[in-house]
Write a protein that holds these residues in place. Sequence first.
Motif, mmCIF file in Angstrom:
data_model
loop_
_atom_site.group_PDB
_atom_site.id
_atom_site.type_symbol
_atom_site.label_atom_id
_atom_site.label_comp_id
_atom_site.label_asym_id
_atom_site.label_seq_id
_atom_site.Cartn_x
_atom_site.Cartn_y
_atom_site.Cartn_z
ATOM 1 N N ASN A 241 21.621 10.521 58.799
ATOM 2 C CA ASN A 241 20.468 10.835 57.968
ATOM 3 C C ASN A 241 20.804 10.696 56.479
ATOM 4 O O ASN A 241 19.999 10.200 55.680
ATOM 5 N N MET A 242 22.021 11.118 56.101
ATOM 6 C CA MET A 242 22.440 11.038 54.707
ATOM 7 C C MET A 242 22.517 9.602 54.194
ATOM 8 O O MET A 242 22.429 9.374 52.990
ATOM 9 N N GLN A 243 22.673 8.653 55.098
ATOM 10 C CA GLN A 243 22.755 7.255 54.684
ATOM 11 C C GLN A 243 21.380 6.637 54.463
ATOM 12 O O GLN A 243 21.265 5.515 53.964
ATOM 13 N N ALA A 244 20.336 7.351 54.847
ATOM 14 C CA ALA A 244 18.980 6.813 54.748
ATOM 15 C C ALA A 244 18.494 6.799 53.308
ATOM 16 O O ALA A 244 18.836 7.666 52.500
ATOM 17 N N ARG A 245 17.661 5.822 53.012
ATOM 18 C CA ARG A 245 17.081 5.714 51.671
ATOM 19 C C ARG A 245 16.228 6.931 51.338
ATOM 20 O O ARG A 245 16.223 7.407 50.194
ATOM 21 N N ASP A 246 15.498 7.446 52.328
ATOM 22 C CA ASP A 246 14.649 8.609 52.068
ATOM 23 C C ASP A 246 15.460 9.854 51.754
ATOM 24 O O ASP A 246 15.003 10.714 50.979
ATOM 25 N N ALA A 247 16.658 9.973 52.318
ATOM 26 C CA ALA A 247 17.507 11.124 51.993
ATOM 27 C C ALA A 247 17.956 11.045 50.539
ATOM 28 O O ALA A 247 17.916 12.042 49.801
ATOM 29 N N ALA A 248 18.374 9.860 50.117
ATOM 30 C CA ALA A 248 18.782 9.676 48.724
ATOM 31 C C ALA A 248 17.619 9.953 47.775
ATOM 32 O O ALA A 248 17.761 10.642 46.754
ATOM 33 N N GLU A 249 16.445 9.435 48.144
ATOM 34 C CA GLU A 249 15.260 9.639 47.313
ATOM 35 C C GLU A 249 14.873 11.111 47.258
ATOM 36 O O GLU A 249 14.553 11.646 46.194
ATOM 37 N N GLY A 250 14.928 11.782 48.399
ATOM 38 C CA GLY A 250 14.539 13.181 48.438
ATOM 39 C C GLY A 250 15.469 14.073 47.634
ATOM 40 O O GLY A 250 15.013 14.966 46.902
ATOM 41 N N ILE A 251 16.760 13.822 47.740
ATOM 42 C CA ILE A 251 17.735 14.622 46.991
ATOM 43 C C ILE A 251 17.620 14.343 45.497
ATOM 44 O O ILE A 251 17.633 15.266 44.676
ATOM 45 N N ASP A 252 17.488 13.064 45.139
ATOM 46 C CA ASP A 252 17.330 12.715 43.726
ATOM 47 C C ASP A 252 16.063 13.341 43.148
ATOM 48 O O ASP A 252 16.056 13.844 42.018
ATOM 49 N N ALA A 253 14.970 13.317 43.925
ATOM 50 C CA ALA A 253 13.711 13.888 43.452
ATOM 51 C C ALA A 253 13.849 15.399 43.251
ATOM 52 O O ALA A 253 13.312 15.963 42.279
ATOM 53 N N PHE A 254 14.588 16.048 44.149
ATOM 54 C CA PHE A 254 14.816 17.485 44.019
ATOM 55 C C PHE A 254 15.608 17.789 42.745
ATOM 56 O O PHE A 254 15.260 18.692 41.977
ATOM 57 N N ILE A 255 16.662 17.025 42.512
ATOM 58 C CA ILE A 255 17.500 17.239 41.322
ATOM 59 C C ILE A 255 16.717 16.954 40.046
ATOM 60 O O ILE A 255 16.839 17.672 39.041
ATOM 61 N N GLU A 256 15.878 15.909 40.114
ATOM 62 C CA GLU A 256 15.117 15.496 38.931
ATOM 63 C C GLU A 256 13.788 16.243 38.794
ATOM 64 O O GLU A 256 13.016 15.975 37.866
ATOM 65 N N LYS A 257 13.514 17.134 39.734
ATOM 66 C CA LYS A 257 12.304 17.968 39.713
ATOM 67 C C LYS A 257 11.032 17.131 39.659
ATOM 68 O O LYS A 257 10.154 17.315 38.817
ATOM 69 N N ARG A 258 10.938 16.190 40.610
ATOM 70 C CA ARG A 258 9.755 15.349 40.746
ATOM 71 C C ARG A 258 9.407 15.216 42.232
ATOM 72 O O ARG A 258 10.172 15.625 43.100
ATOM 73 N N SER A 259 8.243 14.665 42.497
ATOM 74 C CA SER A 259 7.835 14.466 43.882
ATOM 75 C C SER A 259 8.507 13.207 44.447
ATOM 76 O O SER A 259 8.570 12.186 43.753
ATOM 77 N N PRO A 260 9.010 13.264 45.674
ATOM 78 C CA PRO A 260 9.683 12.083 46.251
ATOM 79 C C PRO A 260 8.673 11.013 46.656
ATOM 80 O O PRO A 260 7.501 11.308 46.923
#
Length: 265
Positions: A241-260
């Motif tokens: 799951n961690m290798q998925a693009r959506d996981a990267a996008e979701g974590i980045d969005a959380f860190i950047e405080k935006r909607s994925p």
Amino acid sequence: MSVAEEFDTPLLLRRDADGIARLTLNRPKAYNALSLGLMAALQQELDAIAEDTGVKVVVLEGAGKGFCAGHDLREMRSRSDAAFHETVFAACSNLMLSITQLPQPVIAKVHGIATAAGCQLVATADLAIATEETRFGTPGVNIGLFCSTPMVAVSRAIPRKQVMEMLLTGEMIDAETAIDHGLINTAVPEAELDDAVAEMAGKIASKSPLVLKTGKAAFYRQLEMPLAEAYAYTSRVMVENMQARDAAEGIDAFIEKRSPKWTGE
């Protein structure tokens, strides 16, 4: 409902909107009893939905006064040969497995009654929301036909003593008891059922479809494993799951405080 009526009337209705597929059992005069025709229609739609990346959530509901009264007893009695009955129960079992194995989460929207195989449908669905007036039961014992196949799903949803009471007495339980037993998630006033289901479906549909598919499959698979094996398996799932693009996008969005922005990849 007569054979003629069944041919004239769609046994199952489907409408899609906003990533949510709503499937309506459409035999209201028979309390949506699961005839072979209705089960075949539902199976066909589930098979199609499994391949439909546009569908994120499925809502299963019944037309008329009740959700589902179980198998069509008139149809069952119209044929006395074991081969026909084997066909009926095999179709039902395959239908329940298809719901469990469907990539998309399934929400049962329940009103009126959900008995026997109808209760089995509720227990098989991933989530269930009912009206406060809904009644549930496995009453086969009252007519000389123990609810053996419904028992498979119901016994995996609620504790042993409670399900045995339902099976052995054939008595109905109310929505509050169904919540306490773990058969349904919640119950709401009838006027609020549509909104409650729509809210739940919308929340789920807003998530990554890849993550929903991954998580649902892993959930049911790990349930059947010993504890250590389950941890080993789900650890592998999380690595993938961690290798998925959506996981990267979701974590980045959380860190950047935006909607994925999900891609499903």
